[in-house]
Design a protein around this motif. Structure first.
Motif, PDB file in Angstrom:
ATOM      1  N   ARG A  46       0.830  -1.204   0.000  1.00 33.07           N
ATOM      2  CA  ARG A  46       0.000   0.000   0.000  1.00 33.07           C
ATOM      3  C   ARG A  46       0.865   1.255   0.000  1.00 33.07           C
ATOM      4  NH1 ARG A  46      -4.385   1.336   4.705  1.00 33.07           N
ATOM      5  NH2 ARG A  46      -5.056   3.350   3.909  1.00 33.07           N
ATOM      6  N   LEU A  47       1.889   1.270   0.845  1.00 35.23           N
ATOM      7  CA  LEU A  47       2.790   2.417   0.901  1.00 35.23           C
ATOM      8  C   LEU A  47       3.565   2.575  -0.401  1.00 35.23           C
ATOM      9  CD1 LEU A  47       4.118   2.133   4.551  1.00 35.23           C
ATOM     10  CD2 LEU A  47       2.409   3.724   3.640  1.00 35.23           C
ATOM     11  N   GLU A  48       3.983   1.465  -0.989  1.00 31.28           N
ATOM     12  CA  GLU A  48       4.688   1.539  -2.267  1.00 31.28           C
ATOM     13  C   GLU A  48       3.775   2.158  -3.326  1.00 31.28           C
ATOM     14  OE1 GLU A  48       7.131  -1.195  -5.482  1.00 31.28           O
ATOM     15  OE2 GLU A  48       6.469  -2.109  -3.614  1.00 31.28           O
ATOM     16  N   GLY A  49       2.503   1.844  -3.288  1.00 30.52           N
ATOM     17  CA  GLY A  49       1.550   2.449  -4.215  1.00 30.52           C
ATOM     18  C   GLY A  49       1.475   3.957  -4.042  1.00 30.52           C
ATOM     19  N   TYR A  50       1.461   4.434  -2.811  1.00 27.03           N
ATOM     20  CA  TYR A  50       1.457   5.875  -2.556  1.00 27.03           C
ATOM     21  C   TYR A  50       2.718   6.518  -3.119  1.00 27.03           C
ATOM     22  CZ  TYR A  50      -2.321   5.077   0.865  1.00 27.03           C
ATOM     23  OH  TYR A  50      -3.490   4.735   1.492  1.00 27.03           O
ATOM     24  N   PHE A  51       3.860   5.846  -2.936  1.00 27.61           N
ATOM     25  CA  PHE A  51       5.127   6.336  -3.470  1.00 27.61           C
ATOM     26  C   PHE A  51       5.072   6.402  -4.992  1.00 27.61           C
ATOM     27  CE2 PHE A  51       9.248   4.973  -5.299  1.00 27.61           C
ATOM     28  CZ  PHE A  51      10.035   6.055  -4.950  1.00 27.61           C
ATOM     29  N   ARG A  52       4.580   5.351  -5.627  1.00 25.83           N
ATOM     30  CA  ARG A  52       4.548   5.259  -7.091  1.00 25.83           C
ATOM     31  C   ARG A  52       3.649   6.321  -7.730  1.00 25.83           C
ATOM     32  NH1 ARG A  52       8.720   2.499  -7.591  1.00 25.83           N
ATOM     33  NH2 ARG A  52       8.806   0.417  -6.746  1.00 25.83           N
ATOM     34  N   VAL A  53       2.561   6.702  -7.044  1.00 25.57           N
ATOM     35  CA  VAL A  53       1.689   7.725  -7.625  1.00 25.57           C
ATOM     36  C   VAL A  53       2.172   9.138  -7.327  1.00 25.57           C
ATOM     37  CG1 VAL A  53      -0.353   6.250  -7.686  1.00 25.57           C
ATOM     38  CG2 VAL A  53       0.015   7.766  -5.735  1.00 25.57           C
ATOM     39  N   GLY A  54       3.238   9.259  -6.545  1.00 25.89           N
ATOM     40  CA  GLY A  54       3.869  10.557  -6.341  1.00 25.89           C
ATOM     41  C   GLY A  54       3.484  11.305  -5.082  1.00 25.89           C
ATOM     42  N   LEU A  55       2.833  10.619  -4.137  1.00 25.74           N
ATOM     43  CA  LEU A  55       2.547  11.296  -2.873  1.00 25.74           C
ATOM     44  C   LEU A  55       3.836  11.540  -2.107  1.00 25.74           C
ATOM     45  CD1 LEU A  55      -0.590   9.406  -1.473  1.00 25.74           C
ATOM     46  CD2 LEU A  55      -0.519  11.484  -2.852  1.00 25.74           C
ATOM     47  N   THR A  56       3.879  12.621  -1.372  1.00 29.06           N
ATOM     48  CA  THR A  56       5.007  12.853  -0.477  1.00 29.06           C
ATOM     49  C   THR A  56       4.832  11.925   0.727  1.00 29.06           C
ATOM     50  OG1 THR A  56       3.894  14.533   0.850  1.00 29.06           O
ATOM     51  CG2 THR A  56       5.075  15.306  -1.139  1.00 29.06           C
ATOM     52  N   PRO A  57       5.870  11.730   1.518  1.00 26.88           N
ATOM     53  CA  PRO A  57       5.703  10.912   2.730  1.00 26.88           C
ATOM     54  C   PRO A  57       4.624  11.458   3.670  1.00 26.88           C
ATOM     55  CG  PRO A  57       8.016  11.127   2.210  1.00 26.88           C
ATOM     56  CD  PRO A  57       7.278  12.057   1.282  1.00 26.88           C
ATOM     57  N   GLU A  62      -0.886  10.789   5.809  1.00 26.78           N
ATOM     58  CA  GLU A  62      -2.256  11.300   5.953  1.00 26.78           C
ATOM     59  C   GLU A  62      -3.249  10.366   5.260  1.00 26.78           C
ATOM     60  OE1 GLU A  62      -3.293  13.925   7.758  1.00 26.78           O
ATOM     61  OE2 GLU A  62      -1.256  14.419   8.369  1.00 26.78           O
ATOM     62  N   ALA A  63      -2.903   9.887   4.058  1.00 28.64           N
ATOM     63  CA  ALA A  63      -3.781   8.967   3.325  1.00 28.64           C
ATOM     64  C   ALA A  63      -3.914   7.646   4.063  1.00 28.64           C
ATOM     65  CB  ALA A  63      -3.253   8.749   1.915  1.00 28.64           C
ATOM     66  N   PHE A  64      -2.813   7.149   4.598  1.00 29.31           N
ATOM     67  CA  PHE A  64      -2.818   5.855   5.270  1.00 29.31           C
ATOM     68  C   PHE A  64      -3.617   5.884   6.570  1.00 29.31           C
ATOM     69  CE2 PHE A  64      -1.183   2.390   7.822  1.00 29.31           C
ATOM     70  CZ  PHE A  64      -1.095   1.357   6.902  1.00 29.31           C
ATOM     71  N   PHE A  65      -3.433   6.921   7.356  1.00 28.53           N
ATOM     72  CA  PHE A  65      -4.044   6.972   8.690  1.00 28.53           C
ATOM     73  C   PHE A  65      -5.294   7.840   8.748  1.00 28.53           C
ATOM     74  CE2 PHE A  65       0.439   5.959   9.563  1.00 28.53           C
ATOM     75  CZ  PHE A  65       0.257   4.776  10.257  1.00 28.53           C
ATOM     76  N   GLY A  66      -5.592   8.531   7.652  1.00 29.52           N
ATOM     77  CA  GLY A  66      -6.741   9.438   7.645  1.00 29.52           C
ATOM     78  C   GLY A  66      -8.066   8.703   7.717  1.00 29.52           C
ATOM     79  N   VAL A  67      -9.081   9.449   7.993  1.00 33.21           N
ATOM     80  CA  VAL A  67     -10.434   8.908   8.100  1.00 33.21           C
ATOM     81  C   VAL A  67     -10.977   8.689   6.686  1.00 33.21           C
ATOM     82  CG1 VAL A  67     -12.765   9.355   8.930  1.00 33.21           C
ATOM     83  CG2 VAL A  67     -10.791  10.101  10.267  1.00 33.21           C
ATOM     84  N   ALA A  68     -11.482   7.508   6.427  1.00 28.87           N
ATOM     85  CA  ALA A  68     -12.107   7.215   5.134  1.00 28.87           C
ATOM     86  C   ALA A  68     -13.498   7.821   5.106  1.00 28.87           C
ATOM     87  CB  ALA A  68     -12.170   5.707   4.904  1.00 28.87           C
ATOM     88  N   HIS A  69     -13.841   8.387   3.989  1.00 31.55           N
ATOM     89  CA  HIS A  69     -15.170   9.019   3.848  1.00 31.55           C
ATOM     90  C   HIS A  69     -16.104   8.081   3.156  1.00 31.55           C
ATOM     91  CE1 HIS A  69     -13.673  12.860   5.215  1.00 31.55           C
ATOM     92  NE2 HIS A  69     -12.627  12.675   4.450  1.00 31.55           N
TER      93      HIS A  69
END
Length: 69
Positions: A46-57, A62-69
């Motif tokens: 999951r984290l590798e996916g965030y890295f691959r799409v260009g999110l900053t750490p 924030e995406a990983f631990f944030g509240v899902a809507h």
């Protein structure tokens, strides 16, 4: 040619490793996690996916631990 591909792969791995370290440092600093944090395969993918799409750490944390809507 094979050497060029292997060099690209190792640079990409280095970038991912550095990104994950920065992600971890941020997640600890804002209280999302406390050490030790064990990274399983599903989380790593999951984290590798965030890295691959260009999110900053920070964005990745924030995406990983944030509240899902």
């Amino acid at each position: 040619m094979a050497e060029d591909m292997s060099n690209e792969h190792s640079q990409d791995d280095s970038g991912l490793h550095a990104w994950m370290l920065a992600w971890y440092d941020h997640a600890v600093s804002v209280g999302f996690i406390r050490p030790p944090f064990l990274l399983n395969d599903v989380t790593a993918e999951r984290l590798e996916g965030y890295f691959r799409v260009g999110l900053t750490p920070v964005e990745g944390a924030e995406a990983f631990f944030g509240v899902a809507h």
